[in-house]
Scaffold this active site. Structure first.
Site, PDB file in Angstrom:
ATOM      1  N   TYR A  68       0.863  -1.179   0.000  1.00 27.53           N
ATOM      2  CA  TYR A  68       0.000   0.000   0.000  1.00 27.53           C
ATOM      3  C   TYR A  68       0.902   1.233   0.000  1.00 27.53           C
ATOM      4  O   TYR A  68       1.532   1.569   0.994  1.00 27.53           O
ATOM      5  CB  TYR A  68      -0.897   0.028   1.236  1.00 27.53           C
ATOM      6  CG  TYR A  68      -1.922  -1.082   1.316  1.00 27.53           C
ATOM      7  CD1 TYR A  68      -2.291  -1.829   0.212  1.00 27.53           C
ATOM      8  CD2 TYR A  68      -2.543  -1.373   2.532  1.00 27.53           C
ATOM      9  CE1 TYR A  68      -3.234  -2.832   0.300  1.00 27.53           C
ATOM     10  CE2 TYR A  68      -3.494  -2.372   2.629  1.00 27.53           C
ATOM     11  CZ  TYR A  68      -3.830  -3.105   1.526  1.00 27.53           C
ATOM     12  OH  TYR A  68      -4.767  -4.105   1.629  1.00 27.53           O
ATOM     13  N   PRO A 220     -16.845  -4.134   1.477  1.00 24.66           N
ATOM     14  CA  PRO A 220     -18.205  -4.331   2.007  1.00 24.66           C
ATOM     15  C   PRO A 220     -19.300  -3.723   1.143  1.00 24.66           C
ATOM     16  O   PRO A 220     -20.458  -4.106   1.266  1.00 24.66           O
ATOM     17  CB  PRO A 220     -18.145  -3.654   3.386  1.00 24.66           C
ATOM     18  CG  PRO A 220     -16.982  -2.730   3.320  1.00 24.66           C
ATOM     19  CD  PRO A 220     -15.998  -3.370   2.409  1.00 24.66           C
ATOM     20  N   GLY A 223     -19.367  -4.144  -5.799  1.00 27.47           N
ATOM     21  CA  GLY A 223     -20.104  -4.998  -6.717  1.00 27.47           C
ATOM     22  C   GLY A 223     -21.604  -4.851  -6.669  1.00 27.47           C
ATOM     23  O   GLY A 223     -22.338  -5.687  -7.218  1.00 27.47           O
ATOM     24  N   LEU A 227     -29.780  -0.902  -8.443  1.00 27.78           N
ATOM     25  CA  LEU A 227     -30.991  -1.299  -7.733  1.00 27.78           C
ATOM     26  C   LEU A 227     -30.656  -1.791  -6.330  1.00 27.78           C
ATOM     27  O   LEU A 227     -31.331  -1.441  -5.349  1.00 27.78           O
ATOM     28  CB  LEU A 227     -31.730  -2.392  -8.508  1.00 27.78           C
ATOM     29  CG  LEU A 227     -33.002  -2.950  -7.843  1.00 27.78           C
ATOM     30  CD1 LEU A 227     -34.019  -1.831  -7.597  1.00 27.78           C
ATOM     31  CD2 LEU A 227     -33.610  -4.058  -8.696  1.00 27.78           C
TER      32      LEU A 227
END
Length: 294
Positions: A68, A220, A223, A227
């Site tokens: 990172y 969390p 994706g 809707l």
């Protein structure tokens, strides 16, 4: 909602990880690096403040990696928190590196894995790493893909025998790879993509729960279709919470071995995330949320 004190953060229970009992809401340091998890943070002092506030609020589990930045988040953690609290568990991961163009590249040769452990030790200022997750490359660095992990995991198991690593976990893996890994060394956690709508690991989570192995979902809110996002927002409005709080509360409800590492570069957002430990999901909200995967 706001996070108030350490006792309320512990309200969601605890999980055993790496020989320590930690609260189920931890902190992921990924977002402390610059845009695209590359380069230094936009605001160095704000990044330091987030880390220190997390500890003050009762967080005792931080997830990080030396890729990172690269090297950015580990050095920030050391600057902000060393000497580390006795109850703090730092989990890092190896198996990737960053290109000069900020690309994500596999780094899983024996030499690269050994160097990654030493880089993490140096930049965190530690003599031994609490938990190291072997991050598998899978489907071109994205979803897990079947294949043996013996060569890579054996390198990490050897570093464990040398006393440089206390415990070992796996990331971006299939159920078969977890079982292969457990034949090589003890596996204390699995870190995969999982959330309200991305539920391919349902059976794996339940299996790991029965074995006492922690499951650490990432992304969390990753994706979701428009809707699904709208329906999540509807539940959040009814509960007087944010969509992230609801998504985190659902994950805490999903199984007792689930351990969360939401990340942020903002103290305010950190407080909101940690407040998910106090959020109660009524039966009708749970039913609506469970339907999102369909």
């Amino acid at each position: 909602m706001s996070i108030l004190d350490k006792s309320k953060l512990g309200k969601s229970g605890s999980v055993t990880l790496g020989g320590k009992t930690v609260r189920r809401l931890g902190y992921g340091a990924m977002q402390l690096a610059g845009p695209g998890v590359f380069g230094p943070p936009k605001d160095h002092d704000a990044a330091i403040a987030v880390l220190r506030h997390a500890i003050e609020a009762g967080v005792d589990h931080i997830d990080t990696s030396d890729f990172y930045g690269p090297h950015v988040t580990n050095r920030l953690i050391r600057e902000a928190l060393a000497p580390y609290p006795d109850d703090l568990l730092i989990v890092t991961k190896i198996g990737a590196r960053r290109g000069d163009d900020a690309s994500w590249l596999q780094a899983a040769s024996p030499d690269e894995l050994r160097q990654a452990v030493h880089d993490n030790l140096r930049n965190l200022g530690l003599e031994v790493l609490d938990v190291v997750n072997l991050r598998l490359w899978g489907d071109n660095g994205h979803a897990p893909a079947e294949g043996t992990i013996e060569r890579e995991l054996s390198v990490l198991a050897d570093l464990q025998r040398q006393g440089l690593v206390r415990h070992i976990g796996l990331s971006n893996v299939t159920a078969a790879q977890v079982e292969e890994g457990r034949r090589i060394c003890e596996i204390v956690c699995v870190q995969n993509h999982y959330n309200l709508v991305h539920r391919a690991d349902d059976a794996l989570i339940d299996d790991l729960a029965g074995k006492g192995i922690a499951y650490v979902p990432f992304f969390p809110l990753g994706g979701f279709s428009p809707l699904q996002s709208d329906q999540l927002s509807d539940v959040a409005r009814r509960l007087g919470a944010t969509p992230m709080q609801v998504a985190l509360a659902w994950l805490l409800k999903r199984a007792p071995n689930v351990l969360l590492i939401p990340g942020t570069s903002s103290v305010g957002h950190l407080r909101e995330n940690l407040a998910a430990a106090e959020l109660v999901l009524p039966a009708d909200a749970l039913e609506q949320l469970n339907r999102l995967a369909a």
